[in-house]
Every structure is written in C-alpha cells, then in structure tokens.
Design a protein around this motif. Structure first.
Motif, PDB file in Angstrom:
ATOM      1  N   ALA A 129       0.824  -1.207   0.000  1.00 59.41           N
ATOM      2  CA  ALA A 129       0.000   0.000   0.000  1.00 59.41           C
ATOM      3  C   ALA A 129       0.858   1.257   0.000  1.00 59.41           C
ATOM      4  CB  ALA A 129      -0.928  -0.012   1.211  1.00 59.41           C
ATOM      5  N   ALA A 130       1.908   1.263   0.828  1.00 58.62           N
ATOM      6  CA  ALA A 130       2.780   2.436   0.900  1.00 58.62           C
ATOM      7  C   ALA A 130       3.539   2.616  -0.411  1.00 58.62           C
ATOM      8  CB  ALA A 130       3.758   2.289   2.063  1.00 58.62           C
ATOM      9  N   ALA A 131       3.964   1.505  -1.015  1.00 58.50           N
ATOM     10  CA  ALA A 131       4.679   1.590  -2.285  1.00 58.50           C
ATOM     11  C   ALA A 131       3.771   2.132  -3.385  1.00 58.50           C
ATOM     12  CB  ALA A 131       5.223   0.218  -2.669  1.00 58.50           C
ATOM     13  N   HIS A 132       2.508   1.735  -3.367  1.00 62.70           N
ATOM     14  CA  HIS A 132       1.556   2.221  -4.377  1.00 62.70           C
ATOM     15  C   HIS A 132       1.348   3.725  -4.229  1.00 62.70           C
ATOM     16  CE1 HIS A 132      -1.884   2.062  -7.129  1.00 62.70           C
ATOM     17  NE2 HIS A 132      -2.499   2.887  -6.279  1.00 62.70           N
ATOM     18  N   THR A 133       1.214   4.186  -2.998  1.00 64.72           N
ATOM     19  CA  THR A 133       1.021   5.622  -2.778  1.00 64.72           C
ATOM     20  C   THR A 133       2.257   6.404  -3.202  1.00 64.72           C
ATOM     21  OG1 THR A 133      -0.499   5.220  -0.935  1.00 64.72           O
ATOM     22  CG2 THR A 133       0.577   7.371  -1.015  1.00 64.72           C
ATOM     23  N   ALA A 134       3.447   5.858  -2.867  1.00 62.78           N
ATOM     24  CA  ALA A 134       4.682   6.551  -3.233  1.00 62.78           C
ATOM     25  C   ALA A 134       4.839   6.636  -4.745  1.00 62.78           C
ATOM     26  CB  ALA A 134       5.873   5.838  -2.610  1.00 62.78           C
ATOM     27  N   GLY A 137       0.892   8.440  -5.939  1.00 63.80           N
ATOM     28  CA  GLY A 137       0.276   9.553  -5.232  1.00 63.80           C
ATOM     29  C   GLY A 137      -1.154   9.279  -4.813  1.00 63.80           C
ATOM     30  N   GLU A 138      -1.652   8.077  -5.108  1.00 60.93           N
ATOM     31  CA  GLU A 138      -3.026   7.728  -4.730  1.00 60.93           C
ATOM     32  C   GLU A 138      -3.084   7.281  -3.270  1.00 60.93           C
ATOM     33  OE1 GLU A 138      -4.249   4.687  -7.360  1.00 60.93           O
ATOM     34  OE2 GLU A 138      -4.248   5.956  -9.168  1.00 60.93           O
ATOM     35  N   PRO A 139      -4.092   7.731  -2.529  1.00 58.60           N
ATOM     36  CA  PRO A 139      -4.232   7.282  -1.135  1.00 58.60           C
ATOM     37  C   PRO A 139      -4.637   5.813  -1.072  1.00 58.60           C
ATOM     38  CG  PRO A 139      -6.114   8.629  -1.779  1.00 58.60           C
ATOM     39  CD  PRO A 139      -5.140   8.698  -2.911  1.00 58.60           C
ATOM     40  N   MET A 140      -4.268   5.188   0.019  1.00 60.34           N
ATOM     41  CA  MET A 140      -4.617   3.790   0.265  1.00 60.34           C
ATOM     42  C   MET A 140      -5.331   3.681   1.605  1.00 60.34           C
ATOM     43  SD  MET A 140      -3.640   2.113  -2.418  1.00 60.34           S
ATOM     44  CE  MET A 140      -3.662   0.393  -1.882  1.00 60.34           C
ATOM     45  N   ALA A 183      -1.795  10.789   7.627  1.00 60.26           N
ATOM     46  CA  ALA A 183      -0.641  11.054   6.763  1.00 60.26           C
ATOM     47  C   ALA A 183      -0.189   9.786   6.039  1.00 60.26           C
ATOM     48  CB  ALA A 183       0.504  11.638   7.588  1.00 60.26           C
ATOM     49  N   LEU A 184      -0.316   8.632   6.688  1.00 61.17           N
ATOM     50  CA  LEU A 184       0.068   7.373   6.051  1.00 61.17           C
ATOM     51  C   LEU A 184      -0.870   7.055   4.888  1.00 61.17           C
ATOM     52  CD1 LEU A 184       2.023   4.929   6.182  1.00 61.17           C
ATOM     53  CD2 LEU A 184       0.362   3.810   7.676  1.00 61.17           C
ATOM     54  N   GLN A 185      -2.128   7.351   5.072  1.00 57.51           N
ATOM     55  CA  GLN A 185      -3.113   7.073   4.033  1.00 57.51           C
ATOM     56  C   GLN A 185      -2.873   7.921   2.787  1.00 57.51           C
ATOM     57  OE1 GLN A 185      -7.111   7.988   5.272  1.00 57.51           O
ATOM     58  NE2 GLN A 185      -8.046   7.270   3.358  1.00 57.51           N
ATOM     59  N   TYR A 186      -2.572   9.202   2.978  1.00 57.72           N
ATOM     60  CA  TYR A 186      -2.488  10.117   1.836  1.00 57.72           C
ATOM     61  C   TYR A 186      -1.085  10.258   1.251  1.00 57.72           C
ATOM     62  CZ  TYR A 186      -7.235  11.414   3.035  1.00 57.72           C
ATOM     63  OH  TYR A 186      -8.593  11.384   3.297  1.00 57.72           O
ATOM     64  N   ILE A 189       4.797   6.462   3.893  1.00 57.85           N
ATOM     65  CA  ILE A 189       5.831   6.614   4.924  1.00 57.85           C
ATOM     66  C   ILE A 189       6.469   8.002   4.864  1.00 57.85           C
ATOM     67  CG2 ILE A 189       8.129   5.807   5.605  1.00 57.85           C
ATOM     68  CD1 ILE A 189       7.272   2.991   4.899  1.00 57.85           C
ATOM     69  N   ASP A 190       6.723   8.492   3.682  1.00 59.40           N
ATOM     70  CA  ASP A 190       7.413   9.778   3.556  1.00 59.40           C
ATOM     71  C   ASP A 190       6.592  10.918   4.151  1.00 59.40           C
ATOM     72  OD1 ASP A 190       9.501   8.504   2.334  1.00 59.40           O
ATOM     73  OD2 ASP A 190       8.921   9.054   0.287  1.00 59.40           O
ATOM     74  N   MET A 191       5.291  10.965   3.850  1.00 56.80           N
ATOM     75  CA  MET A 191       4.469  12.056   4.381  1.00 56.80           C
ATOM     76  C   MET A 191       4.334  11.948   5.900  1.00 56.80           C
ATOM     77  SD  MET A 191       0.584  13.229   3.319  1.00 56.80           S
ATOM     78  CE  MET A 191       1.103  13.908   1.726  1.00 56.80           C
TER      79      MET A 191
END
Length: 380
Positions: A129-134, A137-140, A183-186, A189-191
């Motif tokens: 999920a985190a890799a997909h957002t990174a 840019g899509e939230p998970m 922040a994790l959702q949107y 890890i980075d945000m």
C-alpha cells in the motif's frame, strides 16, 4: 626265564652243563659270548633310535626354514602373529577446516538518532500500500494505528520512547489539517515522517513500519513475548483474549490484541499507547536477554528474518539495520524512558473526534530531543 632275545637255550642243567656235555670252561665261554651278543643288539637299537630322533629334528628344522624363506624379507620375525602396531589401518581423511568467522559488524557512530516506528492498521499488506502511494500519489486504505518516536542516545545504553496520539490534529505537509494518522493514508511513509519532523522540529533518521500480520509474524518468530500486564482485562477484539495482571506469555495474536485494545479502558487510547510502549519494551528485553544482539551471526539472522515483516525508509538497508541493532547490545531495558506527547484536550473537527495539540509542551519536548535532554521528560 625270558630275556629280551627270547627263551634261554635249552639243555642247561643245574650244574650249568649244556646238552653237548661241555665242561665248566665251555659253559662260561658260551655265556660270555651270549652276553656280548646281547650288548651289541642293545647298542644297535639305541643307535637306531638316535638316528630316528636326529632325522625328525632335521625334518622339523627344514620345514621351519622353508616357511621362513617363503615370507618376504620385511616380514620375517621370531613371532608369526603381527602385533597391533604392525596391523595396517584404514586411512582416515582429515576433517574439513572450520568455516571462517563472520565479518564483524561496524560500530555505529557515537551520535544520537531518532527512529520513527509506524504501526499500520492494514489487514492486508502495508508495504504494498505504501509503495503504491509513493509511486502514484493515490491514497490507500490504511492509517497509523501506532506512532512512536524512539530516541537513541549516543551511548546506546538506554532508549526514550515518545508516543504520539493517533487522533492528534496537526498540519500534514502537502495535505493540510487532519489527524496525524491520516498522513500514512495520503502520503505513505514519507508524508508521515515529514509530518512528525515538522511537529517536533527534529530530524527523523530512520523509519520502520509494520502491519498487523507482520507484527504477529514477528512475535511468533521470536517464540512469543513475556509481557508485564499492568492490570487484568479482557480484549474486545477478535479472540477476546483474557489478560491476567502480571507476566503473560503472549503469542502473535494475543500480543496484537494487547497492543490494539482501547475499549476495555476508561481512558481509551491513552492506556493503549502505554500498552504499546510496554510491548516494545518486552520485545527489546526478549532480544537483549536472549543474547541475540551480542552475536554477529544472530544479529544478521534477526535482520534477515525481520525483513519479511518490516518496511523501512530507502536509506535503511539491511546493513544499516544490523549496525543499529548491534549497537543496542548493551541496552538496559529497565532504564528505557517513556512518555506521551502532550495534548490540550479533545473535540470535534469536521465531524471527527480529535485531540488538540499542546504546542507549548510539544515544543519543549522537541527542544529536549535536539539538545539531548529528553530524560527530563521521558522517565522509566
């Protein structure tokens, strides 16, 4: 009368005369001749016996000599039975050389660091999920169920753990106002890392994240954890595990329920973050007490195992993780200081139940972290 040569010649009377009527002199000469003849026959018999004995001895010696000559020169000896030292033995190959010792783990530089620990509430795979957002840019659909800043002093003899309430309403860089767990959702890890750095005014050196399944796998992989439960309660989650006051040996499922429970407590999330710190202390005690952090091979094995469950920041590779873990080998878990980041009450924002930040208290904690004075706030 019998003699060795047969019966005496007949015709000898009591007077000693023979049958021919010879006188005494003839009778005497005849007797002497007979005696001489008997002696010669005895001597001949003895000589024959001696010759037989000599022949037997000669034959025996000849046989012995032939047997000795038939042997190779190197094996002739007085005794024909080989001694144990003469018996050839099977050749035993030398044992293989021992494996070379593992290369040493470099010592971590003598500088303090801050590590952010994120517990995702994902029941799937938080790493994906985190890799997909990174990448997109899509939230998970996952949030931070746990947020802890772990301050590691330069001497590595203790740690300081600061819990951040998940409902704390903060400014999320690149997003705006929201609960800090969002922040994790949107932004992954980075945000989340950027949000904590901005809130406390500190640098986060490394970030670790694990989800529910990873936490259970990690706990089970350690053989369970002994947790000192502060008071008895029953979980309202999944198996409804019953926790007795005192030391409880928990498997992965029970440990997860202990760390997630809030509805069984009057102060809800505040007790939950305390339990999460108790769990972290128990895991560290398990590692340091078992000697896993003092053996180079064991540290590398631990890092390899944990890699299945943990997601880390890009600069925190297995080598760096091993260096950090090895640097904690002299950790005194009884001296670990803990605290909850100050809040200023609860309320509602945009229909959400939130906690408001105590910025004065938060700024003081941030300054203490930067200046190495966090022991003034976080106590064992």
């Amino acid at each position: 009368m019998s003699t060795p040569d047969g019966p005496e010649p007949s015709g000898t009377g009591p007077s000693g005369a023979d049958s021919h009527g010879a006188g005494p002199s003839g009778s005497r000469s005849h007797g002497l001749a007979w005696v001489a003849h008997g002696r010669r026959r005895w001597i001949a018999a003895l000589l024959a016996l001696a010759l037989v004995a000599v022949a037997v001895v000669a034959i025996v010696n000849l046989n012995r000599a032939g047997s000795t000559e038939a042997q190779p020169a190197g094996t002739q000896s007085a005794s024909q039975t080989p001694t144990p030292s003469e018996t050839p033995s099977e050749t035993t190959p030398p044992p293989p050389p021992p494996p070379p010792p593992p290369p040493p783990i470099p010592e971590l530089g003598a500088a303090a660091m801050n590590v952010l620990v994120i517990g995702s509430d994902s029941r799937e795979n938080a790493r994906d999920a985190a890799a997909h957002t990174a990448a997109t840019g899509e939230p998970m659909d996952h949030r931070s169920d746990t947020l802890m800043v772990v301050h590691v002093p330069a001497d590595r003899h203790t740690l300081y753990v600061i819990s951040i309430m998940r409902d704390l309403w903060v400014d999320i860089p690149g997003f705006g106002g929201g609960k800090i767990n969002a922040a994790l959702q949107y932004g992954g890890i980075d945000m989340t890392t950027q949000t904590v750095q901005q809130l406390l005014g500190i640098t986060i050196d490394h970030t670790l994240m694990l989800d529910f399944n990873g936490f259970k796998a990690l706990t089970d992989g350690l053989g369970g954890i002994d947790v000192n439960v502060p008071f008895a309660f029953q979980s309202t989650i999944e198996t409804n595990h019953v926790f007795a006051q005192g030391i409880n040996h928990l498997d992965g499922q029970a440990a997860l329920e202990f760390s997630r429970e809030r509805y069984a407590f009057g102060d809800g999330d505040f007790q939950r973050v305390q339990n999460q710190r108790i769990m972290l202390r128990a895991i560290l005690a398990r590692l340091t007490g078992g000697g896993a952090l003092t053996d180079v091979t064991a540290v590398r094995s631990l890092v390899d195992f944990a890699s299945c469950c943990l997601t880390v920041d890009k600069g925190f590779d297995p080598v760096q993780a091993a260096i950090l873990a090895y640097s904690l080998r002299n950790l005194d878990t009884n001296a670990i200081g803990t605290m909850t980041l100050p809040t200023a009450g609860s309320g509602f924002v945009a229909g959400q139940s939130v906690l408001f930040p105590d910025y004065g208290g938060i700024n003081a904690v941030g300054a203490a972290l930067r200046e190495g004075r966090i022991a003034d706030f976080a106590v064992p």
